[in-house]
Design a protein around this motif. Structure first.
Motif, mmCIF file in Angstrom:
data_model
loop_
_atom_site.group_PDB
_atom_site.id
_atom_site.type_symbol
_atom_site.label_atom_id
_atom_site.label_comp_id
_atom_site.label_asym_id
_atom_site.label_seq_id
_atom_site.Cartn_x
_atom_site.Cartn_y
_atom_site.Cartn_z
ATOM 1 N N HIS A 42 -11.405 10.791 -3.629
ATOM 2 C CA HIS A 42 -11.813 10.036 -4.810
ATOM 3 C C HIS A 42 -11.410 10.773 -6.086
ATOM 4 C CE1 HIS A 42 -14.173 7.150 -7.059
ATOM 5 N NE2 HIS A 42 -14.692 8.160 -7.735
ATOM 6 N N LYS A 70 -4.419 8.532 -10.931
ATOM 7 C CA LYS A 70 -4.404 7.308 -11.739
ATOM 8 C C LYS A 70 -4.317 7.631 -13.228
ATOM 9 C CE LYS A 70 -6.495 4.041 -8.570
ATOM 10 N NZ LYS A 70 -7.628 3.238 -8.179
ATOM 11 N N HIS A 110 -2.181 2.975 -8.703
ATOM 12 C CA HIS A 110 -3.169 2.099 -9.358
ATOM 13 C C HIS A 110 -3.575 0.931 -8.452
ATOM 14 C CE1 HIS A 110 0.762 0.403 -10.341
ATOM 15 N NE2 HIS A 110 0.156 -0.759 -10.382
ATOM 16 N N LYS A 111 -2.732 0.645 -7.428
ATOM 17 C CA LYS A 111 -3.053 -0.454 -6.503
ATOM 18 C C LYS A 111 -3.961 0.027 -5.362
ATOM 19 C CE LYS A 111 1.412 -2.753 -6.968
ATOM 20 N NZ LYS A 111 2.670 -2.881 -6.241
ATOM 21 N N PHE A 112 -4.058 1.361 -5.211
ATOM 22 C CA PHE A 112 -4.830 1.911 -4.095
ATOM 23 C C PHE A 112 -6.313 1.591 -4.273
ATOM 24 C CE2 PHE A 112 -7.331 5.512 -2.399
ATOM 25 C CZ PHE A 112 -7.067 5.326 -1.063
ATOM 26 N N ARG A 113 -6.879 0.980 -3.215
ATOM 27 C CA ARG A 113 -8.290 0.625 -3.271
ATOM 28 C C ARG A 113 -9.103 1.611 -2.439
ATOM 29 N NH1 ARG A 113 -8.052 -5.295 -1.358
ATOM 30 N NH2 ARG A 113 -6.453 -4.316 -0.125
ATOM 31 N N ALA A 114 -10.354 1.740 -2.796
ATOM 32 C CA ALA A 114 -11.197 2.764 -2.165
ATOM 33 C C ALA A 114 -11.652 2.395 -0.751
ATOM 34 C CB ALA A 114 -12.411 3.021 -3.047
ATOM 35 N N ASP A 115 -11.180 1.269 -0.195
ATOM 36 C CA ASP A 115 -11.659 0.857 1.129
ATOM 37 C C ASP A 115 -10.959 1.581 2.285
ATOM 38 O OD1 ASP A 115 -9.289 -0.371 0.749
ATOM 39 O OD2 ASP A 115 -9.981 -2.417 1.148
ATOM 40 N N SER A 116 -9.936 2.368 1.996
ATOM 41 C CA SER A 116 -9.320 3.164 3.069
ATOM 42 C C SER A 116 -9.092 4.597 2.589
ATOM 43 C CB SER A 116 -7.988 2.543 3.494
ATOM 44 O OG SER A 116 -7.063 2.613 2.443
ATOM 45 N N TRP A 153 -3.371 5.477 3.770
ATOM 46 C CA TRP A 153 -2.508 4.694 2.870
ATOM 47 C C TRP A 153 -1.115 5.316 2.798
ATOM 48 C CZ3 TRP A 153 -1.145 5.545 -2.599
ATOM 49 C CH2 TRP A 153 -0.616 4.411 -3.216
#
Lengths: 190, 116
Positions: free
Chosen positions: A6, A13, A61-67, A72
Protein backbone atom coordinates in the motif's frame (compact mmCIF):
# COMPACT_ATOMS: atom_id res chain seq x y z
CA UNK A 1 -3.27 -5.70 -0.33
CA UNK A 2 -0.29 -5.80 2.06
CA UNK A 3 0.55 -2.70 4.10
CA UNK A 4 4.02 -2.45 2.55
CA UNK A 5 2.42 -2.76 -0.90
CA UNK A 6 0.00 0.00 0.00
CA UNK A 7 2.80 2.40 0.94
CA UNK A 8 4.85 1.52 -2.13
CA UNK A 9 1.86 1.92 -4.47
CA UNK A 10 1.03 5.29 -2.91
CA UNK A 11 4.60 6.47 -3.50
CA UNK A 12 4.56 5.13 -7.07
CA UNK A 13 1.30 6.91 -7.80
CA UNK A 14 2.93 10.14 -6.59
CA UNK A 15 5.71 9.64 -9.16
CA UNK A 16 8.38 8.79 -6.55
CA UNK A 17 11.44 7.70 -8.55
CA UNK A 18 13.14 6.08 -5.55
CA UNK A 19 10.05 3.91 -5.05
CA UNK A 20 10.13 2.86 -8.71
CA UNK A 21 13.83 1.95 -8.43
CA UNK A 22 13.03 -0.11 -5.34
CA UNK A 23 10.20 -1.88 -7.15
CA UNK A 24 12.49 -2.70 -10.09
CA UNK A 25 15.17 -4.06 -7.74
CA UNK A 26 12.66 -6.17 -5.83
CA UNK A 27 10.94 -7.67 -8.85
CA UNK A 28 13.47 -7.72 -11.68
CA UNK A 29 14.57 -11.34 -11.22
CA UNK A 30 11.02 -12.62 -10.63
CA UNK A 31 9.79 -10.90 -13.79
CA UNK A 32 12.81 -11.98 -15.84
CA UNK A 33 12.50 -15.57 -14.63
CA UNK A 34 8.80 -15.67 -15.56
CA UNK A 35 9.49 -14.21 -19.00
CA UNK A 36 12.47 -16.47 -19.77
CA UNK A 37 10.50 -19.55 -18.67
CA UNK A 38 7.73 -18.69 -21.11
CA UNK A 39 9.59 -17.26 -24.11
CA UNK A 40 12.78 -19.33 -23.76
CA UNK A 41 15.17 -16.67 -24.94
CA UNK A 42 17.34 -14.55 -22.60
CA UNK A 43 17.45 -11.43 -24.82
CA UNK A 44 13.71 -11.48 -25.49
CA UNK A 45 13.08 -12.03 -21.77
CA UNK A 46 15.30 -9.04 -20.93
CA UNK A 47 13.33 -6.94 -23.38
CA UNK A 48 10.00 -8.15 -22.00
CA UNK A 49 11.13 -7.46 -18.43
CA UNK A 50 11.76 -3.85 -19.43
CA UNK A 51 8.38 -3.67 -21.17
CA UNK A 52 6.71 -5.05 -18.04
CA UNK A 53 8.23 -2.34 -15.83
CA UNK A 54 7.36 0.36 -18.37
CA UNK A 55 3.75 -0.87 -18.27
CA UNK A 56 3.87 -0.84 -14.44
CA UNK A 57 5.24 2.72 -14.54
CA UNK A 58 2.51 3.96 -16.88
CA UNK A 59 -0.43 2.00 -15.43
CA UNK A 60 0.20 2.21 -11.70
CA UNK A 61 -2.74 4.63 -11.38
CA UNK A 62 -5.00 1.83 -12.70
CA UNK A 63 -3.82 -0.61 -10.01
CA UNK A 64 -6.62 -1.37 -7.59
CA UNK A 65 -6.16 -2.50 -4.02
CA UNK A 66 -8.13 -5.74 -4.53
CA UNK A 67 -5.03 -7.75 -5.48
CA UNK A 68 -1.41 -7.95 -4.41
CA UNK A 69 1.16 -5.82 -6.20
CA UNK A 70 3.29 -8.91 -6.97
CA UNK A 71 0.29 -10.67 -8.54
CA UNK A 72 -0.43 -7.65 -10.74
CA UNK A 73 3.20 -7.46 -11.90
CA UNK A 74 3.30 -11.21 -12.60
CA UNK A 75 0.09 -10.85 -14.64
CA UNK A 76 1.64 -8.09 -16.75
CA UNK A 77 4.80 -10.18 -17.28
CA UNK A 78 2.76 -13.24 -18.33
CA UNK A 79 0.62 -11.17 -20.72
CA UNK A 80 3.67 -9.53 -22.28
CA UNK A 81 5.29 -12.93 -22.76
CA UNK A 82 2.15 -14.40 -24.33
CA UNK A 83 1.81 -11.42 -26.68
CA UNK A 84 5.43 -11.95 -27.70
CA UNK A 85 4.87 -15.66 -28.35
CA UNK A 86 1.81 -14.87 -30.47
CA UNK A 87 3.83 -12.34 -32.47
CA UNK A 88 6.52 -14.98 -33.02
CA UNK A 89 3.91 -17.49 -34.09
CA UNK A 90 2.50 -15.04 -36.65
CA UNK A 91 6.04 -14.30 -37.88
CA UNK A 92 6.75 -18.02 -38.13
CA UNK A 93 3.56 -18.57 -40.12
CA UNK A 94 4.46 -15.73 -42.49
CA UNK A 95 8.00 -17.10 -42.71
CA UNK A 96 6.73 -20.53 -43.72
CA UNK A 97 4.37 -18.98 -46.30
CA UNK A 98 7.23 -16.92 -47.72
CA UNK A 99 9.39 -20.01 -47.78
CA UNK A 100 6.72 -22.03 -49.60
CA UNK A 101 6.12 -19.27 -52.13
CA UNK A 102 9.82 -18.53 -52.76
CA UNK A 103 11.00 -22.17 -52.55
CA UNK A 104 13.92 -21.23 -50.26
CA UNK A 105 15.76 -24.21 -48.74
CA UNK A 106 15.00 -23.13 -45.12
CA UNK A 107 12.10 -21.42 -43.32
CA UNK A 108 12.79 -17.90 -41.94
CA UNK A 109 12.22 -18.92 -38.31
CA UNK A 110 13.61 -21.84 -36.33
CA UNK A 111 12.97 -22.92 -32.72
CA UNK A 112 16.11 -22.69 -30.63
CA UNK A 113 16.98 -25.47 -28.20
CA UNK A 114 16.83 -23.47 -25.01
CA UNK A 115 18.02 -24.51 -21.58
CA UNK A 116 16.96 -22.58 -18.48
CA UNK A 117 20.07 -21.04 -16.81
CA UNK A 118 18.85 -21.97 -13.33
CA UNK A 119 18.57 -25.73 -14.00
CA UNK A 120 21.06 -27.92 -12.12
CA UNK A 121 23.90 -29.21 -14.33
CA UNK A 122 22.99 -32.89 -13.87
CA UNK A 123 19.40 -32.25 -14.93
CA UNK A 124 20.14 -30.17 -18.03
CA UNK A 125 19.30 -32.86 -20.62
CA UNK A 126 16.08 -33.92 -18.89
CA UNK A 127 15.08 -30.26 -18.47
CA UNK A 128 15.53 -29.72 -22.21
CA UNK A 129 13.16 -32.59 -22.96
CA UNK A 130 10.67 -31.36 -20.35
CA UNK A 131 10.76 -27.83 -21.81
CA UNK A 132 10.01 -29.28 -25.26
CA UNK A 133 7.03 -31.15 -23.80
CA UNK A 134 5.78 -28.04 -21.94
CA UNK A 135 5.87 -26.15 -25.24
CA UNK A 136 3.27 -28.53 -26.64
CA UNK A 137 0.80 -27.86 -23.79
CA UNK A 138 -2.26 -25.64 -24.29
CA UNK A 139 -1.57 -22.03 -23.25
CA UNK A 140 -3.35 -22.05 -19.85
CA UNK A 141 -1.80 -25.36 -18.80
CA UNK A 142 1.61 -24.06 -19.85
CA UNK A 143 1.23 -20.87 -17.78
CA UNK A 144 -0.01 -22.71 -14.68
CA UNK A 145 2.70 -25.38 -14.87
CA UNK A 146 5.50 -22.86 -15.56
CA UNK A 147 4.51 -20.49 -12.75
CA UNK A 148 4.22 -23.37 -10.31
CA UNK A 149 7.42 -25.18 -11.23
CA UNK A 150 9.71 -22.31 -12.26
CA UNK A 151 8.52 -19.53 -9.97
CA UNK A 152 7.45 -21.82 -7.15
CA UNK A 153 4.12 -19.99 -6.86
CA UNK A 154 1.23 -21.54 -4.96
CA UNK A 155 -2.01 -22.54 -6.71
CA UNK A 156 -3.75 -19.62 -4.95
CA UNK A 157 -1.24 -17.14 -6.35
CA UNK A 158 -1.51 -18.66 -9.83
CA UNK A 159 -5.32 -18.46 -9.62
CA UNK A 160 -5.03 -14.77 -8.76
CA UNK A 161 -2.57 -14.09 -11.60
CA UNK A 162 -4.64 -15.99 -14.17
CA UNK A 163 -7.94 -14.62 -12.80
CA UNK A 164 -9.28 -18.13 -12.37
CA UNK A 165 -10.72 -20.10 -9.48
CA UNK A 166 -8.52 -22.31 -7.36
CA UNK A 167 -10.28 -25.44 -8.64
CA UNK A 168 -9.65 -24.36 -12.25
CA UNK A 169 -5.95 -24.05 -11.56
CA UNK A 170 -5.92 -27.45 -9.84
CA UNK A 171 -7.64 -28.90 -12.88
CA UNK A 172 -5.19 -27.17 -15.25
CA UNK A 173 -2.24 -28.58 -13.32
CA UNK A 174 -3.74 -32.06 -13.27
CA UNK A 175 -4.36 -32.04 -17.04
CA UNK A 176 -0.92 -30.56 -17.66
CA UNK A 177 0.73 -33.44 -15.79
CA UNK A 178 -1.35 -36.03 -17.69
CA UNK A 179 -0.43 -34.44 -21.03
CA UNK A 180 3.23 -34.20 -20.09
CA UNK A 181 3.34 -37.85 -18.97
CA UNK A 182 1.77 -38.88 -22.26
CA UNK A 183 4.09 -36.75 -24.42
CA UNK A 184 7.19 -37.85 -22.51
CA UNK A 185 6.17 -41.52 -22.75
CA UNK A 186 5.74 -41.12 -26.51
CA UNK A 187 9.13 -39.42 -26.69
CA UNK A 188 10.95 -42.17 -24.78
CA UNK A 189 9.05 -44.92 -26.65
CA UNK A 190 10.04 -43.56 -30.05
CA UNK B 1 7.80 -55.81 -21.84
CA UNK B 2 6.97 -54.89 -18.23
CA UNK B 3 10.64 -54.02 -17.69
CA UNK B 4 10.58 -51.57 -20.61
CA UNK B 5 7.35 -49.98 -19.33
CA UNK B 6 8.83 -49.62 -15.88
CA UNK B 7 12.00 -48.08 -17.37
CA UNK B 8 10.00 -45.56 -19.40
CA UNK B 9 7.76 -44.65 -16.47
CA UNK B 10 10.87 -44.05 -14.39
CA UNK B 11 12.39 -41.92 -17.13
CA UNK B 12 9.18 -39.89 -17.42
CA UNK B 13 8.96 -39.31 -13.67
CA UNK B 14 12.63 -38.28 -13.53
CA UNK B 15 12.10 -35.87 -16.41
CA UNK B 16 9.08 -34.37 -14.67
CA UNK B 17 11.33 -33.65 -11.71
CA UNK B 18 13.95 -31.91 -13.86
CA UNK B 19 12.97 -28.52 -12.48
CA UNK B 20 13.39 -29.58 -8.85
CA UNK B 21 15.99 -27.40 -7.17
CA UNK B 22 15.89 -24.93 -10.06
CA UNK B 23 17.44 -21.55 -9.31
CA UNK B 24 15.95 -18.29 -10.40
CA UNK B 25 17.52 -16.97 -13.62
CA UNK B 26 19.18 -13.61 -13.06
CA UNK B 27 18.81 -10.68 -15.41
CA UNK B 28 21.80 -8.78 -16.84
CA UNK B 29 23.04 -5.98 -14.54
CA UNK B 30 22.03 -2.31 -14.79
CA UNK B 31 18.41 -3.01 -15.68
CA UNK B 32 17.29 0.26 -14.09
CA UNK B 33 19.70 2.30 -16.26
CA UNK B 34 18.48 0.55 -19.41
CA UNK B 35 14.91 1.05 -18.28
CA UNK B 36 15.42 4.77 -17.70
CA UNK B 37 16.91 5.20 -21.18
CA UNK B 38 13.94 3.38 -22.68
CA UNK B 39 11.41 5.43 -20.71
CA UNK B 40 13.05 8.66 -21.94
CA UNK B 41 13.01 7.38 -25.52
CA UNK B 42 9.34 6.44 -25.17
CA UNK B 43 8.52 9.89 -23.79
CA UNK B 44 10.14 11.57 -26.84
CA UNK B 45 8.38 9.14 -29.18
CA UNK B 46 5.02 9.82 -27.57
CA UNK B 47 5.52 13.57 -28.11
CA UNK B 48 6.42 12.91 -31.76
CA UNK B 49 3.51 10.57 -32.33
CA UNK B 50 1.28 13.07 -30.51
CA UNK B 51 2.29 15.65 -33.12
CA UNK B 52 1.39 13.22 -35.88
CA UNK B 53 -1.81 11.95 -34.29
CA UNK B 54 -5.10 12.53 -36.19
CA UNK B 55 -6.45 14.61 -33.30
CA UNK B 56 -3.46 16.93 -33.48
CA UNK B 57 -3.70 17.11 -37.28
CA UNK B 58 -7.41 18.02 -37.07
CA UNK B 59 -6.61 20.69 -34.49
CA UNK B 60 -3.82 22.10 -36.70
CA UNK B 61 -6.11 22.23 -39.78
CA UNK B 62 -8.85 23.99 -37.76
CA UNK B 63 -6.31 26.52 -36.45
CA UNK B 64 -4.96 27.24 -39.95
CA UNK B 65 -8.51 27.61 -41.34
CA UNK B 66 -9.39 29.99 -38.50
CA UNK B 67 -6.31 32.14 -39.21
CA UNK B 68 -7.14 32.22 -42.95
CA UNK B 69 -10.80 33.16 -42.32
CA UNK B 70 -9.73 35.83 -39.83
CA UNK B 71 -7.23 37.26 -42.36
CA UNK B 72 -9.85 37.31 -45.14
CA UNK B 73 -12.34 38.99 -42.81
CA UNK B 74 -9.81 41.61 -41.68
CA UNK B 75 -8.66 42.30 -45.25
CA UNK B 76 -12.27 42.65 -46.50
CA UNK B 77 -13.11 45.09 -43.72
CA UNK B 78 -9.97 47.11 -44.49
CA UNK B 79 -10.89 47.42 -48.18
CA UNK B 80 -14.50 48.35 -47.43
CA UNK B 81 -13.33 51.03 -44.99
CA UNK B 82 -10.72 52.43 -47.37
CA UNK B 83 -13.19 52.57 -50.28
CA UNK B 84 -15.73 54.40 -48.06
CA UNK B 85 -12.99 56.86 -47.09
CA UNK B 86 -12.14 57.38 -50.75
CA UNK B 87 -15.81 58.14 -51.68
CA UNK B 88 -16.05 60.60 -48.81
CA UNK B 89 -13.00 62.42 -49.94
CA UNK B 90 -14.36 62.56 -53.53
CA UNK B 91 -17.61 64.16 -52.37
CA UNK B 92 -15.62 66.55 -50.25
CA UNK B 93 -13.45 67.37 -53.21
CA UNK B 94 -16.53 68.04 -55.38
CA UNK B 95 -17.90 70.28 -52.69
CA UNK B 96 -14.61 72.20 -52.50
CA UNK B 97 -14.34 72.44 -56.26
CA UNK B 98 -17.89 73.74 -56.53
CA UNK B 99 -17.77 76.32 -53.79
CA UNK B 100 -14.10 77.13 -53.51
CA UNK B 101 -12.65 76.76 -57.01
CA UNK B 102 -8.88 77.06 -57.04
CA UNK B 103 -8.67 77.81 -60.78
CA UNK B 104 -10.44 81.01 -61.92
CA UNK B 105 -13.61 80.58 -63.89
CA UNK B 106 -14.62 82.72 -66.89
CA UNK B 107 -16.92 84.72 -64.61
CA UNK B 108 -13.97 85.46 -62.29
CA UNK B 109 -11.80 86.62 -65.19
CA UNK B 110 -14.45 88.97 -66.61
CA UNK B 111 -15.04 90.35 -63.11
CA UNK B 112 -11.33 90.98 -62.70
CA UNK B 113 -11.15 92.68 -66.10
CA UNK B 114 -14.14 95.00 -65.49
CA UNK B 115 -12.89 96.00 -62.03
CA UNK B 116 -9.14 96.33 -62.33
Amino acid sequence: MLKTDHILVKRLKNGDEVAFRQLVNDFQDKVFNTCISLVKDADDADDLTQETFIEVYHSIHKFRADSRLSTWIYRIAVNKSLEHLRRLKRKKRTGILTWISSQDPEPAFQVSDFNHPGVLAEKREQAKILIMAIDKLPENQKIAFTLHKMEDLSYEEIAEIMKKSLSSVESLMHRAKINLRKDLSDYYNS
Amino acid sequence: MKKIDKYITEKVENTLQAFDGIERAKIKPFLYTRLQARLEKKAIQSIETGMLSPAFQRFAVIMIMTVIVFNIYTATRFFINSSTDASLSTSEQLFIEEYYPSTPTLYNISQTLSNP
